[in-house]
Write a protein that holds these residues in place. Structure first.
Motif, PDB file in Angstrom:
ATOM      1  N   GLN A 112      56.369  27.957  48.234  1.00 15.31           N
ATOM      2  CA  GLN A 112      56.270  29.409  48.410  1.00 15.31           C
ATOM      3  C   GLN A 112      55.924  30.051  47.074  1.00 15.31           C
ATOM      4  O   GLN A 112      56.487  29.681  46.039  1.00 15.31           O
ATOM      5  N   ASP A 167      56.116  32.562  44.154  1.00 11.83           N
ATOM      6  CA  ASP A 167      57.161  33.388  43.547  1.00 11.83           C
ATOM      7  C   ASP A 167      56.480  34.656  43.037  1.00 11.83           C
ATOM      8  O   ASP A 167      55.890  34.660  41.961  1.00 11.83           O
ATOM      9  N   PRO A 168      56.535  35.771  43.815  1.00 10.44           N
ATOM     10  CA  PRO A 168      55.799  36.973  43.425  1.00 10.44           C
ATOM     11  C   PRO A 168      56.292  37.597  42.118  1.00 10.44           C
ATOM     12  O   PRO A 168      55.515  38.226  41.400  1.00 10.44           O
ATOM     13  N   GLY A 172      51.412  43.626  44.754  1.00 12.49           N
ATOM     14  CA  GLY A 172      51.819  43.040  46.032  1.00 12.49           C
ATOM     15  C   GLY A 172      51.090  41.738  46.264  1.00 12.49           C
ATOM     16  O   GLY A 172      49.916  41.742  46.623  1.00 12.49           O
ATOM     17  N   THR A 193      51.651  37.656  47.892  1.00  7.68           N
ATOM     18  CA  THR A 193      52.461  36.667  48.599  1.00  7.68           C
ATOM     19  C   THR A 193      51.606  35.419  48.802  1.00  7.68           C
ATOM     20  O   THR A 193      50.381  35.475  48.686  1.00  7.68           O
ATOM     21  N   GLU A 238      51.684  30.870  50.121  1.00  7.93           N
ATOM     22  CA  GLU A 238      52.356  29.610  50.387  1.00  7.93           C
ATOM     23  C   GLU A 238      51.333  28.498  50.327  1.00  7.93           C
ATOM     24  O   GLU A 238      50.133  28.742  50.345  1.00  7.93           O
ATOM     25  N   THR A 246      47.823  36.234  49.594  1.00  5.82           N
ATOM     26  CA  THR A 246      47.523  37.545  50.162  1.00  5.82           C
ATOM     27  C   THR A 246      47.889  38.620  49.150  1.00  5.82           C
ATOM     28  O   THR A 246      48.990  38.606  48.590  1.00  5.82           O
ATOM     29  N   THR A 284      48.094  42.848  48.551  1.00  4.86           N
ATOM     30  CA  THR A 284      48.113  44.151  49.194  1.00  4.86           C
ATOM     31  C   THR A 284      47.115  45.039  48.459  1.00  4.86           C
ATOM     32  O   THR A 284      47.279  45.303  47.259  1.00  4.86           O
ATOM     33  N   GLU A 327      44.774  44.230  53.319  1.00  7.96           N
ATOM     34  CA  GLU A 327      45.022  42.987  52.582  1.00  7.96           C
ATOM     35  C   GLU A 327      43.724  42.321  52.155  1.00  7.96           C
ATOM     36  O   GLU A 327      42.707  42.407  52.831  1.00  7.96           O
ATOM     37  N   THR A 359      42.656  38.374  51.179  1.00 12.73           N
ATOM     38  CA  THR A 359      43.234  37.037  51.324  1.00 12.73           C
ATOM     39  C   THR A 359      42.311  35.980  50.734  1.00 12.73           C
ATOM     40  O   THR A 359      41.087  36.114  50.754  1.00 12.73           O
TER      41      THR A 359
END
Length: 171
Positions: A11, A13-14, A38, A40, A42, A56, A58, A86, A88
């Protein structure tokens, strides 16, 4: 890279990851820099050391430290954040190479327009619990419908920089 360390689900880590951009404007005299707050993501690393995943951003989280400019960048002239909230990047393959290089191939989607994107990332950290990749690549914003260029003051490609820290996902 030790395949045994990286195999599994990770995952982003933002709090310890950054994605920024910079673009020359004002006929090349000024470099606009911004950071997406923003972010995120994985990833999944297979037994052979190859990886897939996604990041992703924002669109409305882009911060250039200039409110009026940020509002314009979020508008339909650029990211069109109301209609396309978003950005991506889907990693189709991430293959480790020599000296910490990782060959990344994937699909970048901005404003609903998807284009293939490949680049070389660098492995900055690797342990049993964390992996950090750094990368820098360029994007032609016009390929994503961002052709706004008042009086020809915006030319060239946009540079994207990323430092992405992934932590092993809980099983």
């Amino acid at each position: 890279m030790s395949v045994a360390v990286e195999t599994g689900t990770w995952q982003l880590d933002p709090a310890r990851s950054t994605v920024g951009l910079q673009h020359k404007t004002m006929w090349g005299l000024v470099t606009v820099k911004g950071t997406f707050t923003g972010v995120t993501g994985e990833g999944e690393v297979g037994p052979d050391g190859s990886a897939t995943g996604s990041i992703t951003l924002t669109a409305a989280s882009l911060d250039t430290k200039h409110t009026k400019r940020d509002t314009h960048l979020r508008s339909a002239d650029f990211f069109d954040a109301d209609r396309h909230p978003e950005l991506t990047f889907v990693v189709r393959s991430a293959t480790p190479g020599a000296d910490g290089a990782v060959q990344i191939a994937g699909q970048l989607t901005v404003r609903g327009i998807s284009r293939p994107q490949s680049f070389t990332a660098r492995l900055a950290e690797a342990s049993a619990d964390a992996v950090t990749l750094t990368a820098e690549f360029t994007v032609d914003r016009e390929h994503f419908g961002m052709g706004w260029n008042q009086m020809g003051m915006m030319r060239g490609r946009t540079s994207v920089t990323a430092s992405l820290r992934f932590a092993r996902a809980a099983s």
